[in-house]
Design an enzyme around this catalytic site. Structure first.
Site, mmCIF file in Angstrom:
data_model
loop_
_atom_site.group_PDB
_atom_site.id
_atom_site.type_symbol
_atom_site.label_atom_id
_atom_site.label_comp_id
_atom_site.label_asym_id
_atom_site.label_seq_id
_atom_site.Cartn_x
_atom_site.Cartn_y
_atom_site.Cartn_z
ATOM 1 N N GLU A 93 55.151 -42.896 38.003
ATOM 2 C CA GLU A 93 54.422 -43.544 38.987
ATOM 3 C C GLU A 93 52.896 -43.400 38.491
ATOM 4 O O GLU A 93 52.598 -42.469 37.776
ATOM 5 C CB GLU A 93 54.179 -42.634 40.272
ATOM 6 C CG GLU A 93 55.856 -42.814 40.957
ATOM 7 C CD GLU A 93 55.913 -42.316 42.286
ATOM 8 O OE1 GLU A 93 56.755 -42.716 43.202
ATOM 9 O OE2 GLU A 93 55.358 -41.174 42.659
ATOM 10 N N CYS A 106 44.928 -43.651 37.810
ATOM 11 C CA CYS A 106 45.667 -42.425 37.587
ATOM 12 C C CYS A 106 47.144 -42.610 37.136
ATOM 13 O O CYS A 106 47.974 -43.116 37.753
ATOM 14 C CB CYS A 106 45.733 -41.573 38.961
ATOM 15 S SG CYS A 106 46.618 -40.205 39.145
ATOM 16 N N CYS A 113 57.603 -32.842 35.367
ATOM 17 C CA CYS A 113 56.694 -32.048 34.557
ATOM 18 C C CYS A 113 56.971 -30.736 33.929
ATOM 19 O O CYS A 113 57.962 -30.354 34.563
ATOM 20 C CB CYS A 113 55.329 -31.686 35.743
ATOM 21 S SG CYS A 113 54.063 -30.820 35.153
ATOM 22 N N CYS A 117 53.851 -25.569 39.405
ATOM 23 C CA CYS A 117 52.747 -25.352 40.327
ATOM 24 C C CYS A 117 53.655 -25.455 41.850
ATOM 25 O O CYS A 117 54.169 -26.551 42.028
ATOM 26 C CB CYS A 117 51.667 -26.268 40.270
ATOM 27 S SG CYS A 117 51.003 -26.149 38.565
ATOM 28 N N CYS A 120 52.912 -28.365 44.153
ATOM 29 C CA CYS A 120 52.739 -29.706 43.505
ATOM 30 C C CYS A 120 54.347 -30.364 43.764
ATOM 31 O O CYS A 120 55.031 -29.798 43.156
ATOM 32 C CB CYS A 120 52.286 -29.904 42.126
ATOM 33 S SG CYS A 120 52.433 -31.646 41.423
ATOM 34 N N CYS A 338 46.833 -37.019 45.038
ATOM 35 C CA CYS A 338 47.253 -35.933 43.882
ATOM 36 C C CYS A 338 48.375 -34.818 44.351
ATOM 37 O O CYS A 338 48.362 -34.351 45.649
ATOM 38 C CB CYS A 338 45.938 -34.873 44.004
ATOM 39 S SG CYS A 338 44.589 -35.670 43.245
HETATM 40 N N1 SAH Z 1 49.192 -31.269 35.165
HETATM 41 C C1 SAH Z 1 47.692 -31.713 35.443
HETATM 42 C C2 SAH Z 1 47.832 -33.319 35.821
HETATM 43 C C3 SAH Z 1 48.502 -33.399 37.055
HETATM 44 S S1 SAH Z 1 47.936 -32.950 38.658
HETATM 45 C C4 SAH Z 1 46.885 -30.654 36.014
HETATM 46 O O1 SAH Z 1 47.466 -29.724 36.479
HETATM 47 O O2 SAH Z 1 45.713 -30.918 35.992
HETATM 48 C C5 SAH Z 1 46.593 -33.758 39.159
HETATM 49 C C6 SAH Z 1 45.775 -32.746 40.227
HETATM 50 O O3 SAH Z 1 46.335 -32.574 41.554
HETATM 51 C C7 SAH Z 1 45.711 -31.116 39.693
HETATM 52 O O4 SAH Z 1 44.426 -30.588 39.962
HETATM 53 C C8 SAH Z 1 46.650 -30.525 40.685
HETATM 54 O O5 SAH Z 1 46.283 -29.284 40.793
HETATM 55 C C9 SAH Z 1 46.328 -31.340 41.769
HETATM 56 N N2 SAH Z 1 47.396 -31.099 42.981
HETATM 57 C C10 SAH Z 1 48.747 -31.030 42.597
HETATM 58 N N3 SAH Z 1 49.270 -31.000 43.854
HETATM 59 C C11 SAH Z 1 48.411 -31.136 44.589
HETATM 60 C C12 SAH Z 1 48.373 -31.093 46.361
HETATM 61 N N4 SAH Z 1 49.514 -31.223 47.148
HETATM 62 N N5 SAH Z 1 47.261 -31.563 46.707
HETATM 63 C C13 SAH Z 1 46.285 -31.580 46.224
HETATM 64 N N6 SAH Z 1 46.168 -31.734 45.087
HETATM 65 C C14 SAH Z 1 47.134 -31.361 44.135
#
Ligand code: SAH
Length: 345
Positions: A93, A106, A113, A117, A120, A338
């Site tokens: 996506e 974006c 991935c 995390c 996420c 995000c």
């Molecule tokens: N792997 C990379 C890029 C993808 S995530 C990274 O970790 O930076 C993009 C952003 O969204 C990251 O800052 C991540 O921590 C944040 N993110 C992930 N899940 C989220 C959520 N449920 N709500 C808000 N931000 C989130």
């Protein structure tokens, strides 16, 4: 039928040679190259200034493994989410985020991935494979076209904050950015590109050594080791002190400040101790903090902290002369925000 080669694996020079070898002019290679990249053609039929015979000859010899937008959803706030189909049928996506002054793409760097995390949605998909440079480039080109179509101007910014960890697909991400910034690609300025990483120290140093010109964002979320390794378990292998050193190395070489992305959750990092740890971390290298609104992905292990906690973050950071922005989430109604990219559709 012979196995046809992806024409976009050829450099411009190879394409020029191909035409010469086939009794045409080298210049034809330039024309086709322009169609393939800056015009982002999906098929040889699109190449209207190339003769029918030549297009047939290309069709006989090559394929264009272009991504296809499989479904497109538009949010009430104008955010557009593309689910794009790759040549092997997998889906990733990407999102177009319009504001008054800019439109941001974006984009994804992996299918699923590499990381884990816990907050996420993409992490739950696990990693299927890395995207190749074309697949990253194509996402940007597709969003650029949509930006022109819906908002009447070109894409202004790109963030690598879609699915995947860009620094775990280092070479392909850098190759894609080369093409995106090249005049023969989309000609975008690297200053308008941000690569977001969850913080892989070795690769951050490599970026600095490779003298990249784009911006770096780090998903920090906590400057307390224990907390961070709980919510981002992979980070046990990358202690905060290694991250700090890598960021100092980056700054010494690039002189470009880092952006820290940070979500404040109820009962996780909404304490004064957490804020003080962040303030301390922010003093290591010039930086700014983006406080991101939490986008719920399930039934409640994580909850956005109450507004008072966010206000405390803002006032204490500002008191310490640290620049802080609050980032409202966009496209939530279509799971485009995000951390929500999980191929639900
Ligand atoms: N792997 C990379 C890029 C993808 S995530 C990274 O970790 O930076 C993009 C952003 O969204 C990251 O800052 C991540 O921590 C944040 N993110 C992930 N899940 C989220 C959520 N449920 N709500 C808000 N931000 C989130």
């Amino acid at each position: 039928m012979k196995n046809k080669k992806d024409i976009r694996a050829l450099s411009k020079e190879q394409l020029r040679e191909f035409f010469v070898e086939n009794g045409d002019k080298a210049f034809r290679g330039n024309q086709v190259y322009e169609w393939l990249w800056s015009k982002s053609a999906h098929s040889f039929e699109d190449m209207t200034n190339i003769s029918k015979e030549t297009r047939q000859m290309l069709t006989d010899n090559f394929v264009i493994n272009h991504i296809e937008v499989d479904t497109m959803q538009r949010s009430l706030d104008g955010t557009v989410k593309n689910a794009v189909r790759l040549h092997d049928g997998l889906i990733v996506e990407s999102v177009l985020i319009p504001t008054d002054s800019r439109t941001t793409a974006c984009v994804s760097s992996q299918v699923g991935c590499s990381l884990d995390c816990t907050f996420c949605a993409t992490a739950r998909l696990k990693k299927m494979r890395n995207l190749n440079p074309d697949e990253i480039y194509d996402q940007v080109a597709a969003i650029n076209k949509e930006s022109l179509l819906y908002y009447n101007h070109k894409l202004s910014n790109i963030v690598f904050m879609g699915m995947g960890e860009p620094l775990m697909n280092y070479n392909n991400v850098l190759k894609a950015i080369d093409k995106i910034t090249s005049p023969e690609g989309l000609g975008m300025s690297p200053k308008r590109i941000t690569v977001s990483t969850s913080g892989v120290p070795k690769m951050i140093k490599k970026l600095a050594d490779d003298e990249v010109k784009f911006n770096l964002a780090v998903s920090l979320h906590s400057a307390i080791e224990e907390v961070r390794s709980k919510i981002m378990p992979f980070s046990r292998a990358f202690p905060l002190n290694d991250l700090k050193e890598a960021l100092e190395y980056w700054y010494a070489k690039t002189k470009r400040r880092i952006t820290y992305e940070y979500v404040v959750w109820d009962g996780i990092n909404d304490t004064k101790e957490a804020i003080n740890a962040l303030v301390k971390f922010c003093k290591y290298v010039p930086c700014k903090v983006n406080l991101i609104e939490y986008n719920p992905i399930d039934d409640g292990e994580f909850q956005q902290a109450n507004p008072q906690a966010i206000d405390d973050y803002i006032s204490i950071l500002e008191m310490n002369d640290i620049v802080v922005n609050v980032r409202r989430s966009r496209g939530k109604d279509i799971d485009a925000a995000c951390g929500q990219l999980a191929n639900k559709s």
